[in-house]
Design a protein around this motif. Structure first.
Motif, PDB file in Angstrom:
ATOM      1  N   ILE A  17       0.823  -1.210   0.000  1.00 30.84           N
ATOM      2  CA  ILE A  17       0.000   0.000   0.000  1.00 30.84           C
ATOM      3  C   ILE A  17       0.857   1.261   0.000  1.00 30.84           C
ATOM      4  N   ASN A  18       1.833   1.349   0.887  1.00 27.65           N
ATOM      5  CA  ASN A  18       2.634   2.573   1.028  1.00 27.65           C
ATOM      6  C   ASN A  18       3.502   2.854  -0.199  1.00 27.65           C
ATOM      7  N   ARG A  19       3.949   1.807  -0.868  1.00 26.75           N
ATOM      8  CA  ARG A  19       4.761   1.953  -2.083  1.00 26.75           C
ATOM      9  C   ARG A  19       4.039   1.361  -3.284  1.00 26.75           C
ATOM     10  N   LYS A  20       2.732   1.503  -3.269  1.00 25.75           N
ATOM     11  CA  LYS A  20       1.869   0.881  -4.273  1.00 25.75           C
ATOM     12  C   LYS A  20       2.274   1.233  -5.708  1.00 25.75           C
ATOM     13  N   ASP A  21       2.479   2.515  -5.986  1.00 20.50           N
ATOM     14  CA  ASP A  21       2.790   2.923  -7.359  1.00 20.50           C
ATOM     15  C   ASP A  21       4.144   2.400  -7.817  1.00 20.50           C
ATOM     16  N   ASP A  22       5.162   2.530  -6.950  1.00 20.80           N
ATOM     17  CA  ASP A  22       6.491   2.003  -7.288  1.00 20.80           C
ATOM     18  C   ASP A  22       6.442   0.498  -7.508  1.00 20.80           C
ATOM     19  N   PHE A  23       5.739  -0.182  -6.612  1.00 14.53           N
ATOM     20  CA  PHE A  23       5.631  -1.638  -6.701  1.00 14.53           C
ATOM     21  C   PHE A  23       4.884  -2.037  -7.973  1.00 14.53           C
TER      22      PHE A  23
END
Length: 192
Positions: A17-23
């Motif tokens: 969730i916290n790094r959703k876009d990067d992931f």
């Protein structure tokens, strides 16, 4: 990939969730530019079949979350998913060159109706990088990792790799839990 594995994989990805876009960017790259979805987990041991690497990574992530919930619940599920899915990422090789190549049977094996002795072999045309180092090389352009996550990926093979002696007795809890989840899956869950 079968439906059950896809669902398990998608459920794990949803925990980031916290790094959703990067992931999501990393997963898009892996799924579309590398062998991530079809690579085997090994050349001749556990899950040396198509999509074996993905199945192994999903198994490790699910096991790691179960273990940490009991032993060290303050570690976030997101960290567990990231390190477990990425710990063996280097086994995909590079976008244009897989690490594992499918072996063909010899003429004698073919005439006798047999397959090759070992399903896969190493691609020796790739620049040598250990699996953990290649994993970090592939992941870091897309997603920031904490020091603990980096250590867990780099030293996930624990005592089985001589290079890891420098980290002995200095492992963070995430590293130790990933080592155990990886071993449990490779030696127990996936033993076939």
């Amino acid at each position: 990939m079968d439906k059950e594995l896809k669902k398990r994989y998608d459920d794990l990805k949803a925990k980031v969730i916290n790094r959703k876009d990067d992931f999501a960017d990393l997963m898009d790259y892996l799924e579309n530019e590398t062998q991530w979805l079809i690579a085997p987990a090994s050349t001749r041991f556990h899950l040396c079949v198509e999509s074996g690497l993905l199945e192994h990574s999903v198994n490790v992530a699910e096991t790691l979350i179960r273990i940490k919930n009991t032993l060290y619940p303050t570690i976030e599920d997101e960290s567990c998913v990231i390190v477990a899915l990425l710990h063996d990422l280097g086994k995909v090789g590079m976008p244009s060159e897989p690490l594992y190549l499918k072996n063909q049977p010899t003429d004698n094996q073919r005439r006798a109706g047999y397959g090759p002795t070992y399903p896969y072999s190493y691609n020796t045309n790739l620049t040598y990088l250990s699996v953990p180092i290649r994993s970090l090389y592939l992941a870091l352009p897309f997603i920031p990792l904490t020091q603990e996550e980096t250590q867990a990926i780099a030293y996930h093979d624990g005592q089985y790799v001589d290079d890891n002696k420098s980290a002995a007795k200095n492992e963070c809890p995430l590293t130790l839990l990933l080592q155990y989840a990886d071993n449990w899956c490779g030696f127990v869950v996936e033993e076939r």
